[in-house]
Design a protein around this motif. Sequence first.
Motif, PDB file in Angstrom:
ATOM      1  N   LYS A  59       0.868  -1.170   0.000  1.00 14.79           N
ATOM      2  CA  LYS A  59       0.000   0.000   0.000  1.00 14.79           C
ATOM      3  C   LYS A  59       0.908   1.224   0.000  1.00 14.79           C
ATOM      4  O   LYS A  59       1.856   1.295   0.791  1.00 14.79           O
ATOM      5  N   VAL A  60       0.644   2.177  -0.884  1.00 16.01           N
ATOM      6  CA  VAL A  60       1.563   3.313  -1.051  1.00 16.01           C
ATOM      7  C   VAL A  60       0.833   4.632  -0.831  1.00 16.01           C
ATOM      8  O   VAL A  60      -0.237   4.879  -1.399  1.00 16.01           O
ATOM      9  N   ILE A  61       1.458   5.471  -0.017  1.00 16.11           N
ATOM     10  CA  ILE A  61       0.960   6.817   0.254  1.00 16.11           C
ATOM     11  C   ILE A  61       2.005   7.805  -0.249  1.00 16.11           C
ATOM     12  O   ILE A  61       3.174   7.737   0.141  1.00 16.11           O
ATOM     13  N   HIS A  81      -3.055   6.352  -1.967  1.00 15.32           N
ATOM     14  CA  HIS A  81      -3.468   7.645  -1.433  1.00 15.32           C
ATOM     15  C   HIS A  81      -2.421   8.668  -1.862  1.00 15.32           C
ATOM     16  O   HIS A  81      -1.223   8.381  -1.841  1.00 15.32           O
ATOM     17  N   ALA A  82      -2.864   9.851  -2.232  1.00 13.39           N
ATOM     18  CA  ALA A  82      -1.950  10.922  -2.613  1.00 13.39           C
ATOM     19  C   ALA A  82      -2.468  12.242  -2.057  1.00 13.39           C
ATOM     20  O   ALA A  82      -3.673  12.508  -2.084  1.00 13.39           O
ATOM     21  N   THR A 105      -2.923  19.977   2.706  1.00 14.04           N
ATOM     22  CA  THR A 105      -3.429  18.913   3.574  1.00 14.04           C
ATOM     23  C   THR A 105      -2.463  18.691   4.728  1.00 14.04           C
ATOM     24  O   THR A 105      -1.291  18.393   4.501  1.00 14.04           O
ATOM     25  N   PRO A 106      -2.912  18.831   5.978  1.00 12.94           N
ATOM     26  CA  PRO A 106      -2.022  18.562   7.116  1.00 12.94           C
ATOM     27  C   PRO A 106      -1.500  17.125   7.054  1.00 12.94           C
ATOM     28  O   PRO A 106      -2.274  16.177   6.874  1.00 12.94           O
ATOM     29  N   LEU A 131      -2.205  11.142   7.341  1.00 15.08           N
ATOM     30  CA  LEU A 131      -1.655   9.827   7.682  1.00 15.08           C
ATOM     31  C   LEU A 131      -2.555   9.084   8.676  1.00 15.08           C
ATOM     32  O   LEU A 131      -2.649   7.855   8.633  1.00 15.08           O
ATOM     33  N   GLU A 132      -3.232   9.811   9.554  1.00 14.60           N
ATOM     34  CA  GLU A 132      -4.167   9.157  10.468  1.00 14.60           C
ATOM     35  C   GLU A 132      -5.281   8.452   9.707  1.00 14.60           C
ATOM     36  O   GLU A 132      -5.684   7.333  10.053  1.00 14.60           O
TER      37      GLU A 132
END
Length: 340
Positions: free
Chosen positions: A175-177, A196-197, A203-204, A209-210
């Motif tokens: 899974k890649v952010i 997710h990008a 974006t804080p 990440l939460e």
Amino acid sequence: MVVSRVWYLTRRPEGFPRKDDFTLKEEQLPPCGDGEVIAAAEYVSVDPYLRYRARQIELDTVMTGTAVCRVIESRNSEWPEGSYLVHNTGWRTHTLLKKESLESSSYFGGCFRLPDYHGLPRSLSLGALGMPGNTAYFGLLEICKPKEGETVLVNCAAGAVGSLVVQIAKLKGCKVIGFTGSDEKVSYLMEIGADHAFNYKTTPIGEALEKAAPEKINCYFDNVGGQFTAEALPHMADFCRIAVCGAISTYNDESKDIGKISMTSPYSEATILWKQLRIEGFIVVHWQDRWTEGIEQIKQWITEGKIKYRETITDGFDKVPDAFIGLFSGENIGKAVVKV
């Protein structure tokens, strides 16, 4: 007689580099001697690490940098006219290459013969099929060692290195952010497979990440350092592996110069200790003896359609400094190169 146009570093950059830190000159090359060649640059690379080099090289010398060159005159049977090579010639249109340089395979100061790219552009030897490609390949696979099902965080994720890290991590079943600096680049990250990008400017980081990684981060490929890393670090899982590839957020901060003592760091000792993080900085030439391995694997992934590449190409040797400066305001997607 061959005349070369050459960009010299004539003023030490202070903070954000400016075009008048560099001066364009002309110089006549010596005649081509036994074992030597004269090569004409076709593409010149601009890379963030050159900002550090601008602190280190002597003033009134050629600005360092790598180029794809074509041999236009040769007195070396191993390098006939028409041969293509990659060499750290600096920001110059033409270069006389000595026999010893042609025989060296050292990345800095050595010479690499371009292989058959089977229709792919030669400019890729400065990007996905060159130093940035191997940086992503070895940095992720040898330091982070991602496992299927793990979560990988990449910042500067739409750049030359980060965009490849995103895709290699996906090929490994992760899974890649990805974080980047514009909505256009966020769209690009989703196009190349990021789960997710986020645009870090709007974006804080902690909030993102939460939501995106409640399971925490197992591998972190850090190209940015600074405040980004400070905010991301609490979201690391126990035993997270961190590859410190770069720290572009600090490159124009003179207090962060190599060798200077700084009492600030984004890496919290308590977090490192209690989460038992493994943090490793690296320089890609560590894997110089495996250079071809990385290039061939990435080339295979590209030809199979498993990896996409993007280049931001600036036309004209006069604009080399502009393309370099643009790196620090996020003007490029993928690899930034100048077409001579």
